[in-house]
Scaffold this active site. Structure first.
Site, short mmCIF file in Angstrom:
data_model
loop_
_atom_site.label_atom_id
_atom_site.label_comp_id
_atom_site.label_asym_id
_atom_site.label_seq_id
_atom_site.Cartn_x
_atom_site.Cartn_y
_atom_site.Cartn_z
N ASP A 56 -5.89 -3.29 -2.75
CA ASP A 56 -4.82 -3.09 -1.77
C ASP A 56 -4.23 -4.39 -1.24
O ASP A 56 -4.94 -5.26 -0.76
CB ASP A 56 -5.40 -2.27 -0.61
CG ASP A 56 -4.34 -1.71 0.31
OD1 ASP A 56 -3.22 -2.23 0.35
OD2 ASP A 56 -4.65 -0.71 1.00
N SER A 88 0.84 -1.19 0.00
CA SER A 88 0.00 0.00 0.00
C SER A 88 0.87 1.25 0.00
O SER A 88 1.70 1.42 -0.88
CB SER A 88 -0.96 -0.05 1.20
OG SER A 88 -2.01 0.89 1.05
#
Length: 341
Positions: free
Chosen positions: A197, A52
């Site tokens: 993600d 991320s």
């Protein structure tokens, strides 16, 4: 402490957790360490893994950007990415302030909170048209394929089996690993794979990096040293018999804490840390529960200060392990220039 002769045989790994704008903290940590170095800090590692916001940092460092320039991305462009420049304008008009918040809350109930196109524009200004194969350091960047319900990990061509990712845009990997559900829409890659993600399964990528080092690269545990950076650890307590209202936002903490501690535990077992030497160095400053959030850019300076302070204390311990000299040059199995030829 390793002496200089031992240091030549050490393989150094950098791992950076996910955490949205809280990535300012590890960016500041690395930028502070970088002040004493002759080259960008990414060149002192043999492998970099990030998830991320940590994936964005990992890609930037792997492509040769300095930590200080990446820190400026968070400081200067964070409010734009998370829409808080517009919030600041709204605060000037009191009657619209409450209405703006209500509108944003209603929007977040049915669609992503932030505009992924703005994130793409800001990251493209940093990564340009670089491909993963342009990286000067081995990279491991986790994302998630929700259609296949499967991990999707971008990697440099550091093994003969890794024949495709090096051709992919670095921007694809950055947007995929950072596409946090409810915050940003799913990222549709250049080959039309819809990814989200990597933090949904590997917010702390330390175990993934250590597994890659030992099983794919064939590095031996005694020669591996890991610097693992978190975006802060929240201190909180749970009620004895909690219901949904009592847990509230702590539910996310439960999942991310569990994954992170599990990842660190697995990495320590694989490295035989600390029973056969100090091989994993973890820094993630404790903070009060709820003080920081994934998209609150109003506390960027506090995050920067925490990272710089933590680095100041860690420097004497980390320098002899990680920063005596740059890592050996990375020679990928497949090269972009050769592919073009």
């Amino acid at each position: 402490m390793e002496n200089r002769e031992d240091h030549k045989n050490i393989r150094r790994i950098l791992c950076i957790d996910g955490g949205g704008i809280k990535g300012t903290l590890p960016a500041a940590f690395l930028a502070s360490l970088e002040e004493d170095l002759q080259e960008p800090i990414g060149r002192y590692f043999d492998l970099i893994s990030g998830t991320s916001t940590g994936g964005i940092l990992a890609l930037g460092l792997g492509l040769g950007h300095s930590a200080s320039s990446l820190l400026k991305l968070y400081e200067d462009r964070g409010p734009t990415i998370f829409g808080q420049e517009q919030d600041a304008d709204a605060k000037k008009r009191w009657p619209s302030k409450a209405l703006t918040k209500l509108k944003d809350f209603g929007r977040h109930l049915v669609q992503p909170k932030h505009d992924a196109d703005i994130l793409a524009q800001e990251l493209e200004a940093v990564l340009h048209d670089a491909k993963i194969g342009d990286a000067q350091t081995r990279l491991v960047i986790p994302a998630w394929d929700p259609d296949q319900r499967s991990p999707y990990i971008y990697k440099t061509a550091h093994h003969e089996r890794l024949t495709t990712d090096y051709l992919r845009p670095a921007l694809d990997a950055a947007l995929a690993t950072a596409a946090a559900p409810t915050y940003f829409k799913r990222h549709r890659t250049s080959d039309d794979v819809g990814l989200t993600d990597g933090g949904t399964w590997a917010n702390n990528p330390t175990a993934i990096a250590v597994v890659e080092a030992i099983s794919i690269l064939g590095w031996q545990p005694p020669e591996v040293r890991v610097l693992s950076l978190g975006c802060s650890d929240e201190i909180y307590m749970l009620p004895e018999e909690p219901g949904l209202a009592q847990i509230n936002l702590k539910l996310l903490n439960l999942y991310t804490d569990g994954q992170s501690h599990g990842a660190l535990g697995m990495a320590k077992l694989l490295l035989n840390h600390p029973y056969d030497g100090e091989r994993l160095h973890r820094y993630s400053p404790p903070v009060s529960s709820g003080f920081f959030s994934l998209d609150d850019t109003s506390k960027i300076k506090r995050l920067k200060g925490l990272g710089a302070s933590a680095a100041r204390n860690a420097k004497p311990h980390l320098k002899p392990v990680f920063f005596n000299e740059p890592a050996d040059p990375f020679n990928p199995v497949y090269r972009l220039a050769e592919d073009a030829a």
